[in-house]
Write a protein that holds these residues in place. Structure first.
Motif, PDB file in Angstrom:
ATOM      1  N   TRP A 434       0.824  -1.210   0.000  1.00 42.42           N
ATOM      2  CA  TRP A 434       0.000   0.000   0.000  1.00 42.42           C
ATOM      3  C   TRP A 434       0.859   1.261   0.000  1.00 42.42           C
ATOM      4  O   TRP A 434       0.458   2.284  -0.548  1.00 42.42           O
ATOM      5  N   THR A 435       2.044   1.176   0.599  1.00 40.63           N
ATOM      6  CA  THR A 435       2.954   2.317   0.542  1.00 40.63           C
ATOM      7  C   THR A 435       3.431   2.568  -0.883  1.00 40.63           C
ATOM      8  O   THR A 435       3.550   3.726  -1.320  1.00 40.63           O
ATOM      9  N   VAL A 436       3.683   1.503  -1.620  1.00 39.64           N
ATOM     10  CA  VAL A 436       4.055   1.653  -3.028  1.00 39.64           C
ATOM     11  C   VAL A 436       2.917   2.288  -3.812  1.00 39.64           C
ATOM     12  O   VAL A 436       3.129   3.189  -4.647  1.00 39.64           O
ATOM     13  N   LEU A 437       1.691   1.850  -3.546  1.00 46.82           N
ATOM     14  CA  LEU A 437       0.542   2.427  -4.247  1.00 46.82           C
ATOM     15  C   LEU A 437       0.393   3.911  -3.927  1.00 46.82           C
ATOM     16  O   LEU A 437       0.158   4.741  -4.819  1.00 46.82           O
ATOM     17  N   ILE A 438       0.544   4.268  -2.660  1.00 49.20           N
ATOM     18  CA  ILE A 438       0.452   5.682  -2.282  1.00 49.20           C
ATOM     19  C   ILE A 438       1.553   6.492  -2.961  1.00 49.20           C
ATOM     20  O   ILE A 438       1.322   7.630  -3.417  1.00 49.20           O
ATOM     21  N   THR A 439       2.727   5.931  -3.046  1.00 50.49           N
ATOM     22  CA  THR A 439       3.827   6.640  -3.706  1.00 50.49           C
ATOM     23  C   THR A 439       3.500   6.933  -5.163  1.00 50.49           C
ATOM     24  O   THR A 439       3.754   8.045  -5.659  1.00 50.49           O
ATOM     25  N   VAL A 440       2.916   5.972  -5.850  1.00 49.28           N
ATOM     26  CA  VAL A 440       2.555   6.177  -7.255  1.00 49.28           C
ATOM     27  C   VAL A 440       1.476   7.255  -7.372  1.00 49.28           C
ATOM     28  O   VAL A 440       1.562   8.161  -8.223  1.00 49.28           O
ATOM     29  N   LEU A 441       0.448   7.170  -6.518  1.00 53.47           N
ATOM     30  CA  LEU A 441      -0.643   8.151  -6.584  1.00 53.47           C
ATOM     31  C   LEU A 441      -0.154   9.557  -6.251  1.00 53.47           C
ATOM     32  O   LEU A 441      -0.508  10.539  -6.926  1.00 53.47           O
ATOM     33  N   VAL A 442       0.654   9.679  -5.209  1.00 53.00           N
ATOM     34  CA  VAL A 442       1.155  10.996  -4.817  1.00 53.00           C
ATOM     35  C   VAL A 442       2.053  11.570  -5.896  1.00 53.00           C
ATOM     36  O   VAL A 442       2.000  12.779  -6.199  1.00 53.00           O
ATOM     37  N   THR A 443       2.882  10.750  -6.510  1.00 53.27           N
ATOM     38  CA  THR A 443       3.743  11.235  -7.595  1.00 53.27           C
ATOM     39  C   THR A 443       2.909  11.767  -8.748  1.00 53.27           C
ATOM     40  O   THR A 443       3.228  12.828  -9.322  1.00 53.27           O
ATOM     41  N   ALA A 444       1.831  11.055  -9.089  1.00 52.43           N
ATOM     42  CA  ALA A 444       0.952  11.534 -10.165  1.00 52.43           C
ATOM     43  C   ALA A 444       0.311  12.865  -9.808  1.00 52.43           C
ATOM     44  O   ALA A 444       0.130  13.739 -10.676  1.00 52.43           O
ATOM     45  N   VAL A 445      -0.028  13.047  -8.537  1.00 49.77           N
ATOM     46  CA  VAL A 445      -0.613  14.325  -8.108  1.00 49.77           C
ATOM     47  C   VAL A 445       0.421  15.444  -8.177  1.00 49.77           C
ATOM     48  O   VAL A 445       0.155  16.543  -8.689  1.00 49.77           O
ATOM     49  N   VAL A 446       1.605  15.183  -7.677  1.00 49.80           N
ATOM     50  CA  VAL A 446       2.638  16.220  -7.581  1.00 49.80           C
ATOM     51  C   VAL A 446       3.074  16.709  -8.952  1.00 49.80           C
ATOM     52  O   VAL A 446       3.302  17.915  -9.145  1.00 49.80           O
ATOM     53  N   VAL A 447       3.197  15.832  -9.927  1.00 53.87           N
ATOM     54  CA  VAL A 447       3.675  16.240 -11.248  1.00 53.87           C
ATOM     55  C   VAL A 447       2.554  16.784 -12.122  1.00 53.87           C
ATOM     56  O   VAL A 447       2.823  17.182 -13.266  1.00 53.87           O
ATOM     57  N   SER A 448       1.322  16.848 -11.611  1.00 55.91           N
ATOM     58  CA  SER A 448       0.193  17.288 -12.431  1.00 55.91           C
ATOM     59  C   SER A 448      -0.401  18.612 -11.990  1.00 55.91           C
ATOM     60  O   SER A 448      -0.960  19.338 -12.818  1.00 55.91           O
ATOM     61  N   HIS A 449      -0.312  18.933 -10.690  1.00 56.06           N
ATOM     62  CA  HIS A 449      -1.024  20.126 -10.223  1.00 56.06           C
ATOM     63  C   HIS A 449      -0.269  20.785  -9.089  1.00 56.06           C
ATOM     64  O   HIS A 449       0.439  20.119  -8.324  1.00 56.06           O
TER      65      HIS A 449
END
Length: 795
Positions: A434-449
């Motif tokens: 789940w930490t890996v999943l959160i890392t992927v989701l947060v990275t997508a958020v950070v590089v988009s907005h």
């Protein structure tokens, strides 16, 4: 007569016999239905007592059935002697009537009316109604009893032994008896049409939620076919919609409310109604308008087109202010890849449907969040409904914010469900995944907005205030990724914007002020603005009522309450272009909608209450057992007042969300006019317009410059209004050949200027007439949506 037993013979007259073999109780012995009453006497009670009481109880049955049963029983028993009996072995399908008034009746054997080779067409369960005061339950039987009512006894499915015919001469069996003429026994069922239609009312009751849903969608389809959007006024889509659209919303909301309140309905119907709501809310504009809405959506299409054309990211030296989008390229890069994958020309081919797509992306994480704190289906689906109704802010259009917000809610769903300490050791297994999943989701958020990562950080910090979610892994992961991006790819933009950002910290008044060019003007704009404010205020007020009223949720769902309050400090941080107040409302909605829904329900159940009910045997809630048929609504305060509140909010969404469509809609003629401009403009050309509210406003921004004079200082705007042609010609004269200078004025610019308090229609008409009458300008194109002029070059 010795050796025979009649209905009136006392039990003491029957001679004692050896015990009957076990095969007798489970054999496929065939009897006529009429013999059941006569063969109910058994040993094992005091002589002469039970049988006499049984006869008295049988006398209370209906006259006609009793007479026919007694007649058939007497005839059958006289023709066929009874085999030995055993008091301890009672075959299935017998009835015993006790002196206490308790009635216990088993279903008759199915093989009595059919041969061994004939398949049975009877149902697996047969209901028999007998009058009784109290239930006399036996193993394998289900009975629903109320004082003074009939007892409904369902026999279990016949065993394999009872359905298998016994061979001739088998022990404990006898040949089937012949029915006497005139017997009241029912004939065998030989055709499906002879079966009782009692099951149909149950099927109708189970399917009745489909009627309001289908009716609402039919009204919506009719409204779409009879709505004209060619002449929108200041009320936008509100006055243009056909009346059947409003009727459809009323039918849909009413059907949803009474469906979700019914404890016998599953989640499928609630999901169907929410999907119907999203179609009516988010797909209406895509169906009605032939071109995509929102100038910002067209702007994002231009950014994606730039990525496809340039083949990579560029710096501020190459793109100027537009380089900020290349510093947060996540959304645009993903859309560019999607365009290539789909084989379409650009994102304008599908971006009109993006509001529906982005709303569907929010559905799953919302359900996961709400199911973390309750299994009450009413609360979960009412909260989802209120969330979509209150999310009028308009950030679901084709934008990075729409995807980043969905990812933000997704991260919260994972944290709330997988990082709580109440689950113990077992609940923390697999946390690395789940930490890996959160890392992927947060990275997508950070590089988009830009804004969403900050909102996510404050939400995760708020969760850490509770002992249950005091796990720093998600928070630290988000902060590290956010800072890493800000100090690398986003550093050029942040370095230039940081002084203004620091000055705005703590200036709450300036941060929530709308500013020039964002103040609604005119009856339509003011009415739709107040509708949006009242809608948001009502949801927040309902959320406060829910917090105060539902004490159990105030403790069980405290993390969700903290998430709802976490975005409030962002008012202190920045104005975000006068949009911070709208973004704060949007990020508060997942938590606020949950407590607002709790305020509309009389009482909610938590996970602990559901677990206790499950341990008690999974019985239906009190007051629901035994209800059958279509559940018609009752005129009660608890059902109709919340329904009126839900109806008001659902109807208020339309003016809040679509009340400014006069600004946001660009007809095909306006799109064609602007497209003609960029098709002929040489590289290095300049486009001058009143504001940026027109389609393709940023098309070819890497080779064509733009100047929107209403964004300039107010004194310069007043100078343009006093002497339009001369002032504009001076501003446009700096362009060198072969580049050209163009002046564009469209209906989208006029609508935005009028409804947001910039220049009124008379002032804009004065500017257009001045340019048209000036010898320094030449008209290039004109249609009903606008006009295009070019500045003549000096000889």
């Amino acid at each position: 007569m010795p050796g025979q037993e009649t209905p009136d013979a006392p039990a003491s007259d029957t001679p004692e016999t050896p015990a009957e073999p076990e095969a007798t109780a489970e054999s496929g012995t065939q009897r006529a239905p009429g013999t059941e009453a006569a063969s109910d006497t058994r040993s094992g009670h005091e002589p002469g007592s039970d049988h006499e009481q049984a006869v008295d109880a049988a006398a209370r049955l209906d006259a006609a059935p009793r007479a026919s049963q007694e007649s058939a029983a007497g005839t059958s028993e006289e023709a066929s002697p009874r085999p030995p009996r055993d008091a301890s072995a009672r075959p299935t399908g017998e009835a015993s009537l006790r002196p206490s008034g308790e009635a216990s009746l088993r279903a008759p054997e199915k093989a009595s009316l059919q041969s061994a080779d004939e398949p049975s067409l009877l149902s697996e369960e047969e209901s028999v109604l007998v009058p009784a005061r109290e239930p006399a339950g036996r193993p394998g039987e289900e009975a629903a009893v109320r004082p003074g009512q009939d007892v409904a006894v369902r026999s279990p499915r016949p065993s394999r032994a009872s359905r298998t015919p016994s061979p001739p001469g088998a022990s404990g069996t006898r040949p089937p008896t012949q029915e006497s003429p005139g017997s009241a026994a029912e004939p065998p069922v030989t055709d499906l049409s002879d079966l009782s239609p009692a099951a149909w009312p149950g099927r109708v009751a189970a399917a009745w939620p489909a009627l309001p849903l289908l009716a609402a969608l039919a009204l919506w389809v009719y409204a779409m076919r009879h709505t004209d959007v060619s002449g929108l006024d200041d009320y936008g889509l509100v006055t243009a919609l056909h009346p059947t659209f409003w009727a459809g919303l009323v039918v849909l909301t009413t059907g949803f409310w009474f469906t979700v309140r019914n404890p016998r309905r599953g989640n499928g119907w609630s999901l169907a109604y929410v999907l119907g709501l999203l179609v009516m809310e988010r797909a209406t504009q895509a169906v009605l308008y032939p071109t995509p809405l929102y100038a910002w959506a067209w702007k994002h299409d231009a950014v994606i087109d730039h990525l496809l054309t340039a083949g990579g990211l560029q710096t501020e030296d190459q793109l100027g202010d537009m380089a900020v989008y290349d510093q947060w390229p996540g959304f645009f890069a993903a859309q560019a890849a999607l365009v290539r994958l789909l084989g379409v020309d650009n994102t304008a081919m599908y971006m009109a449907w993006w509001p529906l797509v982005s709303s569907l992306m929010l559905l799953l994480p919302l359900l996961l969040i709400y199911r973390t704190f309750t299994q009450d289906r009413r609360l979960i689906w009412t909260a989802v409904w209120l969330f979509f109704v209150a999310n009028w802010v308009g950030q679901d259009y084709f934008s990075p914010q729409s995807v980043a917000f969905a990812l933000h809610v997704g991260v919260l769903a994972v944290v709330l469900r997988r990082y709580g300490r109440s689950g113990g050791r077992r609940g923390r297994q697999g946390q690395a995944m789940w930490t890996v999943l959160i890392t992927v989701l947060v990275t997508a958020v950070v590089v988009s907005h830009q804004l969403t990562p900050g909102m996510l950080v404050v939400s995760l910090l708020a969760l850490c205030l509770t002992r249950r979610y005091r796990d720093w892994v998600p928070t630290v992961t988000t902060v590290v990724i956010f800072l890493a991006w800000c100090l690398t790819a986003a550093l050029p933009f942040l370095s230039a914007a940081m002084p203004d950002m620091i000055r705005s910290v703590g200036d709450v008044g300036a941060n929530v002020e709308t500013g020039y060019g964002a103040t609604p003007t005119g009856a339509g704009a003011v009415a739709t603005s107040w509708a949006a404010r009242l809608l948001s205020g009502s949801v927040l007020l309902l959320a406060l009522v829910g917090v105060l009223r539902q004490r159990v949720l105030r403790h069980r769902a405290l993390p969700l309450l903290l998430i709802a309050a976490a975005p409030l400090p962002m008012f202190v941080a920045s104005s975000y272009g006068s949009e911070m107040i709208f973004r704060v409302l949007m990020f508060m909605l997942p938590g606020a909608a949950f407590f607002a829904a709790a305020a509309l329900l009389p009482k909610v159940r938590t996970l602990a209450a559901d677990a206790a009910a499950h341990e008690r045997g999974g019985r239906e809630p009190a007051g629901t057992a035994g209800r059958r048929g279509i559940p018609l609504p009752r005129l009660r305060y608890g059902a109709w007042v919340p329904l009126l509140a839900l109806l008001t909010g659902t109807l208020a969404f339309v003016p809040s969300y679509s009340g400014k469509d006069r600004i946001n809609y660009f007809p095909p003629r306006e799109v064609a006019l602007v497209q003609q401009l960029f098709d002929q403009a040489p590289d290095g050309s300049l486009v001058v317009a009143a504001n940026r509210n027109y389609p393709l406003a940023y098309d070819s921004y890497w080779r064509v410059d733009h100047y929107w004079f209403l964004d300039d200082d107010r004194r310069h705007v007043d100078e343009i209004v006093r002497n339009p042609a001369t002032t504009l010609a001076r501003d446009m004269a700096a362009v060198e050949r072969p580049a050209r200078s163009y002046f564009l004025l469209t209906q989208g610019q006029v609508a935005n200027s009028e409804m947001n308090g910039q220049l009124d229609q008379a002032q804009l008409r004065r500017i257009r007439e001045s340019v048209a009458g000036s010898p320094r300008f030449e008209r290039v194109a004109e249609n009903s949506a606008g006009v295009l002029y070019v500045l003549k070059t000096a000889s």
